[in-house]
Design an enzyme around this catalytic site. Structure first.
Site, PDB file in Angstrom:
ATOM      1  N   LYS A   1     -14.340 -60.841 -42.342  1.00 62.45           N
ATOM      2  CA  LYS A   1     -15.288 -61.003 -43.164  1.00 62.45           C
ATOM      3  C   LYS A   1     -16.723 -61.988 -42.520  1.00 62.45           C
ATOM      4  O   LYS A   1     -17.668 -61.765 -42.655  1.00 62.45           O
ATOM      5  CB  LYS A   1     -14.828 -61.715 -44.315  1.00 62.45           C
ATOM      6  CG  LYS A   1     -15.473 -62.287 -45.459  1.00 62.45           C
ATOM      7  CD  LYS A   1     -14.824 -62.927 -46.655  1.00 62.45           C
ATOM      8  CE  LYS A   1     -15.806 -63.650 -47.632  1.00 62.45           C
ATOM      9  NZ  LYS A   1     -15.325 -64.228 -48.794  1.00 62.45           N
TER      10      LYS A   1
ATOM     11  N   GLU B   1      -9.158 -65.614 -33.263  1.00 59.81           N
ATOM     12  CA  GLU B   1      -8.379 -64.599 -32.691  1.00 59.81           C
ATOM     13  C   GLU B   1      -8.799 -63.272 -32.693  1.00 59.81           C
ATOM     14  O   GLU B   1      -8.869 -62.401 -31.879  1.00 59.81           O
ATOM     15  CB  GLU B   1      -7.082 -64.600 -33.597  1.00 59.81           C
ATOM     16  CG  GLU B   1      -6.201 -65.738 -33.615  1.00 59.81           C
ATOM     17  CD  GLU B   1      -6.724 -66.685 -34.809  1.00 59.81           C
ATOM     18  OE1 GLU B   1      -7.853 -66.900 -34.887  1.00 59.81           O
ATOM     19  OE2 GLU B   1      -5.759 -67.508 -35.247  1.00 59.81           O
TER      20      GLU B   1
ATOM     21  N   GLY C   1     -10.807 -63.017 -48.840  1.00 58.21           N
ATOM     22  CA  GLY C   1     -10.155 -62.358 -47.665  1.00 58.21           C
ATOM     23  C   GLY C   1      -9.015 -61.829 -48.167  1.00 58.21           C
ATOM     24  O   GLY C   1      -8.688 -60.596 -47.704  1.00 58.21           O
ATOM     25  N   ARG C   2      -8.196 -62.642 -48.743  1.00 59.30           N
ATOM     26  CA  ARG C   2      -6.685 -61.893 -49.160  1.00 59.30           C
ATOM     27  C   ARG C   2      -6.607 -61.130 -50.360  1.00 59.30           C
ATOM     28  O   ARG C   2      -5.694 -60.407 -50.554  1.00 59.30           O
ATOM     29  CB  ARG C   2      -5.304 -63.152 -49.214  1.00 59.30           C
ATOM     30  CG  ARG C   2      -5.789 -64.196 -50.455  1.00 59.30           C
ATOM     31  CD  ARG C   2      -5.059 -65.458 -50.297  1.00 59.30           C
ATOM     32  NE  ARG C   2      -5.740 -66.570 -50.912  1.00 59.30           N
ATOM     33  CZ  ARG C   2      -6.617 -67.396 -50.516  1.00 59.30           C
ATOM     34  NH1 ARG C   2      -6.965 -67.373 -49.589  1.00 59.30           N
ATOM     35  NH2 ARG C   2      -6.761 -68.386 -51.205  1.00 59.30           N
TER      36      ARG C   2
ATOM     37  N   GLU D   1      -1.168 -68.710 -49.624  1.00 64.33           N
ATOM     38  CA  GLU D   1      -2.506 -69.340 -49.144  1.00 64.33           C
ATOM     39  C   GLU D   1      -3.424 -69.592 -50.607  1.00 64.33           C
ATOM     40  O   GLU D   1      -3.978 -70.343 -50.651  1.00 64.33           O
ATOM     41  CB  GLU D   1      -3.463 -68.225 -48.318  1.00 64.33           C
ATOM     42  CG  GLU D   1      -4.410 -68.780 -47.665  1.00 64.33           C
ATOM     43  CD  GLU D   1      -5.109 -67.813 -46.526  1.00 64.33           C
ATOM     44  OE1 GLU D   1      -4.667 -68.066 -45.477  1.00 64.33           O
ATOM     45  OE2 GLU D   1      -5.568 -66.968 -46.873  1.00 64.33           O
TER      46      GLU D   1
ATOM     47  N   HIS E   1      22.306 -57.076 -44.931  1.00 63.44           N
ATOM     48  CA  HIS E   1      23.190 -57.519 -43.920  1.00 63.44           C
ATOM     49  C   HIS E   1      22.679 -58.672 -43.367  1.00 63.44           C
ATOM     50  O   HIS E   1      22.743 -58.698 -41.762  1.00 63.44           O
ATOM     51  CB  HIS E   1      23.312 -56.146 -43.179  1.00 63.44           C
ATOM     52  CG  HIS E   1      23.665 -55.137 -43.790  1.00 63.44           C
ATOM     53  ND1 HIS E   1      25.166 -54.912 -44.111  1.00 63.44           N
ATOM     54  CD2 HIS E   1      23.025 -54.011 -44.580  1.00 63.44           C
ATOM     55  CE1 HIS E   1      25.133 -53.769 -44.749  1.00 63.44           C
ATOM     56  NE2 HIS E   1      24.156 -53.076 -45.160  1.00 63.44           N
TER      57      HIS E   1
ATOM     58  N   LYS F   1      -7.712 -75.017 -37.717  1.00 63.07           N
ATOM     59  CA  LYS F   1      -8.909 -74.370 -36.792  1.00 63.07           C
ATOM     60  C   LYS F   1      -9.655 -75.344 -36.105  1.00 63.07           C
ATOM     61  O   LYS F   1     -10.093 -75.195 -34.942  1.00 63.07           O
ATOM     62  CB  LYS F   1      -9.731 -73.367 -37.900  1.00 63.07           C
ATOM     63  CG  LYS F   1      -9.000 -72.152 -38.298  1.00 63.07           C
ATOM     64  CD  LYS F   1     -10.046 -71.404 -39.045  1.00 63.07           C
ATOM     65  CE  LYS F   1      -9.343 -70.321 -40.036  1.00 63.07           C
ATOM     66  NZ  LYS F   1     -10.423 -69.400 -40.875  1.00 63.07           N
TER      67      LYS F   1
HETATM   68  O1  F6P Z   1      -6.408 -67.764 -42.689  1.00 61.11           O
HETATM   69  C1  F6P Z   1      -7.510 -67.934 -42.869  1.00 61.11           C
HETATM   70  C2  F6P Z   1      -8.539 -66.961 -43.290  1.00 61.11           C
HETATM   71  O2  F6P Z   1      -9.568 -67.603 -43.511  1.00 61.11           O
HETATM   72  C3  F6P Z   1      -7.801 -65.978 -44.285  1.00 61.11           C
HETATM   73  O3  F6P Z   1      -8.209 -66.582 -45.327  1.00 61.11           O
HETATM   74  C4  F6P Z   1      -8.793 -64.901 -43.917  1.00 61.11           C
HETATM   75  O4  F6P Z   1      -8.126 -63.737 -44.658  1.00 61.11           O
HETATM   76  C5  F6P Z   1      -8.445 -64.915 -42.435  1.00 61.11           C
HETATM   77  O5  F6P Z   1      -8.693 -66.301 -42.008  1.00 61.11           O
HETATM   78  C6  F6P Z   1      -9.475 -63.922 -41.688  1.00 61.11           C
HETATM   79  O6  F6P Z   1     -10.933 -64.179 -41.908  1.00 61.11           O
HETATM   80  P1  F6P Z   1     -11.837 -63.234 -41.384  1.00 61.11           P
HETATM   81  O7  F6P Z   1     -11.804 -62.008 -42.317  1.00 61.11           O
HETATM   82  O8  F6P Z   1     -13.381 -63.964 -41.623  1.00 61.11           O
HETATM   83  O9  F6P Z   1     -11.809 -62.914 -40.000  1.00 61.11           O
END
Ligand code: F6P
Length: 451
Positions: free
Chosen positions: A113, A119, A175-176, A262, A293, A409
């Site tokens: 987003k 990462e 995001g979620r 979250e 199991h 972060k």
């Molecule tokens: O984990 C934190 C977060 O901001 C989530 O809410 C989000 O889904 C994720 O990082 C990824 O963010 P982006 O889509 O901006 O890479």
């Protein structure tokens, strides 16, 4: 507002007075055209080979929902198409997911987003280099093999991705809650075809409509949320097990974990006051019968009470084995367990040997659907979203922010600075760190444990 992403009613949905449906439908049409061109072989890689591998790079909400849906729809995959997800910045994830892929036949989709998540951006850079190396630095390597899903057009352009191959969404999609936006639409349409992704939207829309119109006492997300609140706030059970009796739902617990934890891991009300009751819940789970199991023992006889959700299907995705007088099929065997476990939890069994005594009186809910299809996968996705949101509404917390995630972060950025300093002049800067973290950082930078 994420319900607008699958609003198939034809009615407008307004954000700040503006109907967002024309834009939503425009992006869906763009995705349909693009993915059909890839799947039909009209749009190929730089060497003319058909694209058959999709590597989706993203994390959190830009990964878990799409992975849940992809796993639920594996049996609908277009012939020869593979979809892999790379989320972790641990190089093992990228290295192992791409080890057997030919870049000539691979398309990488960067899903973020913000297009700033550390990462994802690190994996994106590695993927860009992997494509350039594998395609002899072909001038069109990135244009033809790398696409993006994001709200940040400028950053996508700066990264070197052709914005004609960027699929947008909007700030009003959390995001979620974004699996039914381009975040899910692009990788999933490339995997199962746009027509199947559209069925996901239909299933989610069905649940949205039910949630909006069904009386509260028949409203599935409302009932699920109120049962959760009963268990959490009245009975004190703050952990919930999600136990789908379907291998295709193997990733539903992981996705639900993000949506629930979250969204509702909060200790302040929307009005700024501290909460003085429990919010949120720990969600965990595995598909049945694997969990039986593993951890069911604690659910049956442990000292904690863990309410459980069972999900089952009347029909399987694959018919294996036969139902005869002597044998039951794989599916029926699976369903024997789906039937047995809630009763074992509820009624237990008394035994004169104390260690074998099952107390019973352990709560669970069972949901039975016809079959795991794109439609029901979408329906369950929307059920999960609304269930979490209802709890947020009742508790008076904001289920749509996540400030807690941000502190990690910020601290991570501080350590990256110390590592860059080490790379530049060899200094191990532990200033301001507690002794434990200082020792760990020193070991990591020296590449050996102390002593
Ligand atoms: O984990 C934190 C977060 O901001 C989530 O809410 C989000 O889904 C994720 O990082 C990824 O963010 P982006 O889509 O901006 O890479």
């Amino acid at each position: 507002m994420h319900v607008a992403l699958r609003n198939l009613s034809g009615d407008p949905i307004k954000v700040d007075g503006k109907d967002v449906m024309p834009e939503v439908n425009k992006v869906l049409a763009q995705i349909e055209k693009f993915t059909n061109e890839v799947l039909s072989g009209k749009r190929t890689g730089v060497t003319g080979k058909k694209i058959k591998n999709i590597v989706a790079i993203g994390i959190g909400g830009s990964y878990l929902g799409p992975e849940y849906l992809a796993t639920a729809m594996g049996s609908y995959a277009k012939e020869g198409m593979n979809l892999r997800f790379v989320a972790n910045v641990d190089a093992t994830d990228f290295a192992e997911k791409t080890a057997d892929l030919n870049p000539e036949e691979t398309m990488v989709v960067i899903i973020s987003k913000t297009f700033t998540t550390a990462e994802t951006m690190q994996n994106a850079k590695t993927a860009r280099q992997w494509l350039l190396d594998g395609l002899n630095n072909h001038a069109d390597a990135i244009k033809k093999h790398m696409i993006a899903v994001s709200t940040a057009e400028e950053l996508v352009r700066d990264f070197g991705i052709d914005t004609a191959n960027m699929f947008g969404f909007w700030d009003w999609v959390g995001g979620r809650y974004s699996a039914t936006s381009a975040v899910g639409a692009v990788p999933l349409s490339l995997y199962v075809g746009f027509e199947n992704f559209r069925k996901v939207l239909e299933g989610a829309h069905w649940m949205d409509d039910h949630f909006r119109t069904a009386p509260l006492e028949q409203n599935i997300p409302v009932l699920s949320a109120l049962i959760d609140i009963w268990n959490i706030n009245f009975l004190g059970h703050q952990t919930r097990a999600l136990l789908p009796y379907a291998q295709g739902l193997a990733k539903l617990p992981a996705h639900t974990q993000q949506v629930e934890m979250e969204s509702n891991g909060k200790q302040v009300l929307i009005n700024g006051q501290d909460v003085d009751f429990e919010t949120g819940e720990v969600v965990f789970g595995e598909p049945g019968t694997n969990g039986q199991h593993s951890f069911y023992q604690l659910i049956h006889q442990g000292t904690q009470v863990i309410p459980a959700d069972f999900i089952g299907f009347v029909r399987p995705q694959y018919e294996l084995g036969a139902d005869t007088a002597e044998t039951v099929s794989h599916h029926r065997e699976l369903m024997t367990n789906f039937l047995a476990q809630p009763d074992a939890l509820a009624f237990g069994s008394s035994n004169s040997v104390r260690a074998k005594n099952f107390p019973g009186n352990r709560p669970s809910s069972s949901m039975l659907l016809n079959e795991l299809t794109p439609f029901t996968a979408g329906l369950l996705l929307a059920w999960t979203e609304h269930r979490a949101a209802v709890k947020g509404f009742v508790w008076g917390i904001n289920s749509f922010d996540q400030f807690g995630v941000e502190l990690g972060k910020v601290l991570g950025k501080d350590h990256r600075g110390r590592m860059l300093q080490f790379n530049t002049d060899g200094t191990i800067n532990t200033k301001g760190l507690n002794a434990s973290t200082a020792t760990l950082l020193t070991s990591i930078l020296k590449g050996q444990l102390p002593g």
